[in-house]
Design a protein around this motif. Structure first.
Motif, PDB file in Angstrom:
ATOM      1  N   SER A 315      -2.571   1.531   6.919  1.00 64.68           N
ATOM      2  CA  SER A 315      -3.035   1.332   5.538  1.00 64.68           C
ATOM      3  C   SER A 315      -2.657  -0.033   4.981  1.00 64.68           C
ATOM      4  O   SER A 315      -2.933  -0.322   3.812  1.00 64.68           O
ATOM      5  CB  SER A 315      -2.460   2.436   4.631  1.00 64.68           C
ATOM      6  OG  SER A 315      -1.043   2.422   4.653  1.00 64.68           O
ATOM      7  N   MET A 316      -2.065  -0.900   5.797  1.00 63.99           N
ATOM      8  CA  MET A 316      -1.689  -2.250   5.351  1.00 63.99           C
ATOM      9  C   MET A 316      -2.909  -3.171   5.383  1.00 63.99           C
ATOM     10  O   MET A 316      -3.792  -3.041   6.245  1.00 63.99           O
ATOM     11  CB  MET A 316      -0.598  -2.831   6.264  1.00 63.99           C
ATOM     12  CG  MET A 316       0.732  -2.130   6.205  1.00 63.99           C
ATOM     13  SD  MET A 316       1.898  -2.871   7.409  1.00 63.99           S
ATOM     14  CE  MET A 316       3.306  -1.779   7.234  1.00 63.99           C
ATOM     15  N   ASN A 317      -2.942  -4.121   4.454  1.00 64.69           N
ATOM     16  CA  ASN A 317      -3.932  -5.182   4.550  1.00 64.69           C
ATOM     17  C   ASN A 317      -3.433  -6.238   5.545  1.00 64.69           C
ATOM     18  O   ASN A 317      -2.334  -6.125   6.096  1.00 64.69           O
ATOM     19  CB  ASN A 317      -4.246  -5.792   3.181  1.00 64.69           C
ATOM     20  CG  ASN A 317      -3.016  -6.411   2.515  1.00 64.69           C
ATOM     21  OD1 ASN A 317      -2.160  -6.999   3.184  1.00 64.69           O
ATOM     22  ND2 ASN A 317      -2.931  -6.283   1.187  1.00 64.69           N
ATOM     23  N   GLN A 320      -0.046  -7.817   4.753  1.00 61.74           N
ATOM     24  CA  GLN A 320       1.060  -6.869   4.949  1.00 61.74           C
ATOM     25  C   GLN A 320       1.314  -6.635   6.439  1.00 61.74           C
ATOM     26  O   GLN A 320       2.475  -6.517   6.857  1.00 61.74           O
ATOM     27  CB  GLN A 320       0.734  -5.558   4.228  1.00 61.74           C
ATOM     28  CG  GLN A 320       0.770  -5.689   2.713  1.00 61.74           C
ATOM     29  CD  GLN A 320       0.104  -4.515   2.007  1.00 61.74           C
ATOM     30  OE1 GLN A 320      -0.761  -3.843   2.570  1.00 61.74           O
ATOM     31  NE2 GLN A 320       0.497  -4.275   0.769  1.00 61.74           N
ATOM     32  N   PRO A 373       2.503  -0.927   1.810  1.00 58.70           N
ATOM     33  CA  PRO A 373       1.522  -0.869   0.714  1.00 58.70           C
ATOM     34  C   PRO A 373       1.929   0.134  -0.365  1.00 58.70           C
ATOM     35  O   PRO A 373       2.798   0.982  -0.145  1.00 58.70           O
ATOM     36  CB  PRO A 373       0.236  -0.421   1.432  1.00 58.70           C
ATOM     37  CG  PRO A 373       0.715   0.289   2.660  1.00 58.70           C
ATOM     38  CD  PRO A 373       2.000  -0.364   3.060  1.00 58.70           C
ATOM     39  N   ASP A 374       1.281   0.029  -1.496  1.00 62.03           N
ATOM     40  CA  ASP A 374       1.606   0.909  -2.626  1.00 62.03           C
ATOM     41  C   ASP A 374       0.898   2.248  -2.474  1.00 62.03           C
ATOM     42  O   ASP A 374       0.055   2.644  -3.287  1.00 62.03           O
ATOM     43  CB  ASP A 374       1.191   0.241  -3.939  1.00 62.03           C
ATOM     44  CG  ASP A 374       1.955  -1.042  -4.201  1.00 62.03           C
ATOM     45  OD1 ASP A 374       3.120  -1.109  -3.792  1.00 62.03           O
ATOM     46  OD2 ASP A 374       1.374  -1.969  -4.794  1.00 62.03           O
TER      47      ASP A 374
END
Length: 401
Positions: A315-317, A320, A373-374
């Motif tokens: 789920s990281m960009n 990240q 990530p948030d």
């Protein structure tokens, strides 16, 4: 009766080593050893080169050393062993990290040495073994493992057969500690003294002796050891029938399988009195050394942060993921064993090397924290708590130096 003996040279420098030291060791040790082997085609050794050193040799422009090792390996004069890339003490890290370090070592060394890098044997950094590391070594496809003679748990020291690990079936070979140490400390420095030491058994049956030591012993630590000992030995051996030089893998192939055993947790620096007090790794994890305790806590906290961040990788960009990859790289480097060794005060002590190791590990956790990530509001709080504990351990270490 013939005594078959093998030299296993272990060459390594920590990933935080400074360039002038590498330059000096290349000049005094690595190049002269390779020259001596090249000039004596009948001479051969087993070699452990941790891949962090291979990278450093390339980074600092010593491609001739890498190419020299490759050439000798292709001629059958060098028998590679596997290890952990950044030289961690394997019994002190969890199995996923052991597997990762071994894979990194294999992948990096194959990148530089090509398909000639096919190690059958495994050299645990500092010859530190425990029951927990054998399954990982087996999973990575190795045939045999070397450890210190003090690890042998059989009633007799195996010299006419290759004992087997009782759970994994891995071949177990043990270095002759006393002879290895005497070679390393320049107490066996002529051919006849060396040959007589090897022929210590009065028997008709052939046997073997394995001598393992830092390769840097020759030329760097003992300045004259190549010129006055190794080269004369290499020149004399083809004319002798009583002692024969071979590789460790050749010894494993020549001698039959022997008894099964569970070797003692230990390292090549472990003494009998250390085992008596239940401290198998005294230079890296001594319960009576507060520095070791805080270093271990510090590393375990960092492992937790990086493994936690890894769960959110998908789920990281891209930014990240870059931070996570930085964290992973810093952790791989940071768990090298030298920082604990320099904290042992037995008698070695170097605040500089301790702090260099701490810095790599702290950077791993900072990058891991920034990579998440948030997706879960509780994760940043957990990371914050872990980093606070890391800083407490860090402060204890720094203030004690």
């Amino acid at each position: 009766m013939v005594v078959y003996f093998a030299f296993l040279f272990h060459i390594y420098q920590p990933p935080v080593q400074i360039a002038p030291v590498i330059k000096q060791i290349v000049k005094e040790s690595y190049r002269p050893i390779l020259d001596a082997l090249r000039d004596h085609p009948n001479a051969k050794i087993s070699l452990n080169i941790n891949a962090t050193l291979t990278e450093q040799l390339d980074d600092y422009g010593y491609r001739d050393v890498i190419e020299g090792i490759s050439t000798l390996a292709s001629r059958g004069q060098i028998d590679f062993t596997g290890s952990g890339k950044f030289h961690p003490l394997l019994p002190l890290i969890p199995e996923p990290e052991i597997l990762r370090q071994i894979k990194l070592n294999n992948d990096t060394n194959r990148q530089y040495f090509g398909n000639i890098y096919k190690p059958r044997g495994f050299f645990p950094p500092e010859m530190a073994i425990s029951e927990e590391i054998f399954p990982a070594i087996k999973k990575m496809g190795f045939d045999w493992v070397i450890s210190s003679g003090i690890a042998n748990s059989l009633s007799e020291f195996p010299t006419t057969s290759i004992s087997q690990h009782n759970k994994t079936g891995l071949g177990l070979v043990f270095r002759d500690d006393y002879t290895s140490i005497d070679c390393a400390f320049d107490k066996l420095n002529n051919i006849e003294a060396f040959a007589n030491r090897l022929k210590y058994k009065n028997q008709d049956q052939d046997y073997y002796v394995i001598l393992a030591m830092d390769g840097e012993t020759f030329g760097h630590h003992v300045k004259h050891a190549i010129k006055d000992f190794l080269i004369p030995l290499f020149e004399a051996l083809p004319h002798r029938d009583d002692i024969k030089m071979c590789t460790v893998s050749e010894i494993v192939d020549r001698f039959p399988k022997g008894q099964k055993q569970s070797p003692k947790a230990s390292s090549w620096s472990t003494m009998p009195y250390d085992l008596d007090r239940g401290v198998p790794f005294p230079l890296w994890f001594d319960p009576n050394n507060p520095l070791h305790q805080e270093q271990h806590h510090f590393i375990m906290y960092a492992l937790t942060t990086v493994h936690l961040a890894q769960k959110y990788y998908d789920s990281m960009n891209d930014d990240q993921k870059g931070l996570y990859n930085n964290a992973r790289s810093f952790l791989d480097r940071g768990i090298h064993s030298c920082q604990q060794w320099w904290a042992s005060k037995r008698p070695w002590y170097s605040p500089d090397m301790i702090v260099r190791g701490l810095s790599e590990i702290l950077l791993a956790s900072i990058n891991a924290k920034r990579s998440i990530p948030d997706v879960n509001p509780d994760i940043p709080d957990a990371m914050q708590l872990i980093l606070e504990e890391m800083l407490r351990a860090h402060n204890k270490i720094i203030l004690s130096l």
